[in-house]
Design an enzyme around this catalytic site. Structure first.
Site, PDB file in Angstrom:
ATOM      1  N   LYS A  46     -20.286  -6.728   4.418  1.00 26.45           N
ATOM      2  CA  LYS A  46     -19.434  -6.308   3.292  1.00 26.45           C
ATOM      3  C   LYS A  46     -19.105  -7.489   2.381  1.00 26.45           C
ATOM      4  CE  LYS A  46     -16.438  -4.110   6.087  1.00 26.45           C
ATOM      5  NZ  LYS A  46     -15.321  -3.239   6.550  1.00 26.45           N
TER       6      LYS A  46
ATOM      7  N   TYR B 124      -6.707   7.062  -0.307  1.00 28.42           N
ATOM      8  CA  TYR B 124      -7.602   8.079  -0.857  1.00 28.42           C
ATOM      9  C   TYR B 124      -8.227   8.849   0.296  1.00 28.42           C
ATOM     10  CZ  TYR B 124     -12.091   9.418  -3.197  1.00 28.42           C
ATOM     11  OH  TYR B 124     -13.196  10.059  -3.708  1.00 28.42           O
TER      12      TYR B 124
ATOM     13  N   HIS C 108     -13.212  -2.130  14.947  1.00 24.97           N
ATOM     14  CA  HIS C 108     -13.166  -0.710  14.587  1.00 24.97           C
ATOM     15  C   HIS C 108     -13.565   0.121  15.807  1.00 24.97           C
ATOM     16  CE1 HIS C 108     -14.231   3.083  12.621  1.00 24.97           C
ATOM     17  NE2 HIS C 108     -13.529   2.669  11.588  1.00 24.97           N
TER      18      HIS C 108
ATOM     19  N   TYR D  36     -10.970  -5.685  10.936  1.00 26.45           N
ATOM     20  CA  TYR D  36     -10.383  -5.149  12.165  1.00 26.45           C
ATOM     21  C   TYR D  36     -10.230  -6.250  13.219  1.00 26.45           C
ATOM     22  CZ  TYR D  36     -11.312  -0.710   9.973  1.00 26.45           C
ATOM     23  OH  TYR D  36     -11.316   0.335   9.079  1.00 26.45           O
TER      24      TYR D  36
ATOM     25  N   GLU E 102       0.833  -1.200   0.000  1.00 28.62           N
ATOM     26  CA  GLU E 102       0.000   0.000   0.000  1.00 28.62           C
ATOM     27  C   GLU E 102       0.867   1.250   0.000  1.00 28.62           C
ATOM     28  OE1 GLU E 102      -3.634   0.246   2.463  1.00 28.62           O
ATOM     29  OE2 GLU E 102      -2.693   2.028   3.365  1.00 28.62           O
TER      30      GLU E 102
ATOM     31  N   ASP F 255     -12.909   7.844   7.095  1.00 27.18           N
ATOM     32  CA  ASP F 255     -12.949   8.540   8.377  1.00 27.18           C
ATOM     33  C   ASP F 255     -13.508   9.940   8.203  1.00 27.18           C
ATOM     34  OD1 ASP F 255     -11.731   6.395   9.759  1.00 27.18           O
ATOM     35  OD2 ASP F 255      -9.764   7.035   9.016  1.00 27.18           O
TER      36      ASP F 255
END
Length: 313
Positions: free
Chosen positions: A182, A64, A166, A162, A32, A124
């Site tokens: 998801k 992003y 989260h 997570y 990443e 976020d």
């Protein structure tokens, strides 16, 4: 965690071998990056991509943020990777500060640029510490975003997972329910938040399987080169920093080369224990620096792939 006899034998060989010399290299890696803000940062990014490209990563992803300038930098970086390299490029896409129509338009631009893989995230809040609220007319969350992207094009879709839940989730069970939504919406894989002890991932993997989540779960690996910075990031995302890690980095504030050596050893040992537990995919948060990730991959037996090539800067 329950291991088969084959996995136990593999674990014994991995842990009994001479350091990393006999690790088979039978793993897949991905990396990443974040979009560069300056010309110097852009040079560093492309130098890093060029260093890591010969390892033949499954994909590289580019982060992003909300807002036009970051969005444009992400698109430019991802499009260049897709255009100038043989590495599959994955673009991060979030629900923050955009309508469905705006997000769909960005996704269509990625498809037109040859990008076939999106990391679909809720994102976020733009203001640190603020409570997340869906944009009026936007996608409510990552599950809705995955569902929407599925309707546009047959993207490969990765989502966040997570191991320590989260920060916005009420508890671990609610967090797993969200991950399952998801995956049920069409996500291909989960990429985890970084963590520092292998048991954290193994417990999470077992809970996910028990919850009926059958997509692959890929551990996100953060090489710790700056302990203070990682402490800050960990506090924001709810990742536990074990006390022994602080002791390992004591006295190294003014010794960056020594910090790099400790970081490589520490992170490679984490990966080696994950590998001994059957993990064969790793996703590295590079912070746009190649050396640590390359060294760790090398210790895990990853070598330049036939036909893989460096990137022209």
């Amino acid at each position: 965690m329950t291991l088969s006899l084959n996995q136990l034998e593999e674990a014994r060989r991995a842990l009994d071998g001479p350091l990393y010399a006999d690790v088979a290299g039978d793993i897949d890696v991905s990396f990443e990056f974040f979009p560069p803000k300056t010309e110097k940062m852009e040079e560093t990014l492309w130098r890093s991509i060029s260093t890591l490209a010969p390892l033949g990563p499954r994909f590289v992803s580019v982060t992003y943020g909300a807002g036009g300038s970051t969005r444009e930098r992400t698109h430019a970086t991802v499009a260049r990777i897709a255009r100038e390299t043989a590495i599959p490029a994955a673009a991060h896409l979030t629900c923050v500060e955009a309508t469905r129509e705006e997000i769909d338009a960005v996704a269509r631009e990625y498809w037109a640029a040859g990008v076939r893989h999106i990391v679909a995230l809720r994102g976020d809040p733009p203001v640190q510490g603020a409570r997340y609220a869906a944009h009026p007319g936007g996608y409510e969350n990552a599950a809705a975003l995955v569902e929407g992207l599925r309707k546009l094009h047959p993207f490969e879709l990765s989502v966040a997972a997570y191991p320590e839940k989260h920060p916005d989730s009420a508890d671990a069970a609610a967090d797993l329910d969200n991950l399952k939504r998801k995956v049920d919406a069409g996500a291909t894989r989960g990429i985890t938040q970084f963590f520092f002890e292998p048991e954290t991932f193994f417990r999470f993997r077992d809970r996910a399987a028990a919850a009926g989540i059958d997509a692959e779960m890929v551990p996100g690996i953060m090489p710790v080169s700056n302990f203070a910075a990682v402490q800050r990031m960990s506090a924001m995302c709810g990742t536990a920093v074990p006390p022994w890690m602080g002791r390992l980095f004591e006295g190294l504030d003014d010794l960056p080369d020594a910090r790099q050596l400790v970081a490589a050893t520490l992170t490679a040992e984490l990966c080696r224990k994950l590998y001994a537990g059957g993990v064969k995919q790793f996703h590295f948060y590079t912070l746009n620096r190649a050396e640590l990730s390359f060294a760790i991959c090398h210790l895990l037996g990853v070598r330049a792939k036939a036909g893989a090539r460096a990137v022209a800067a």
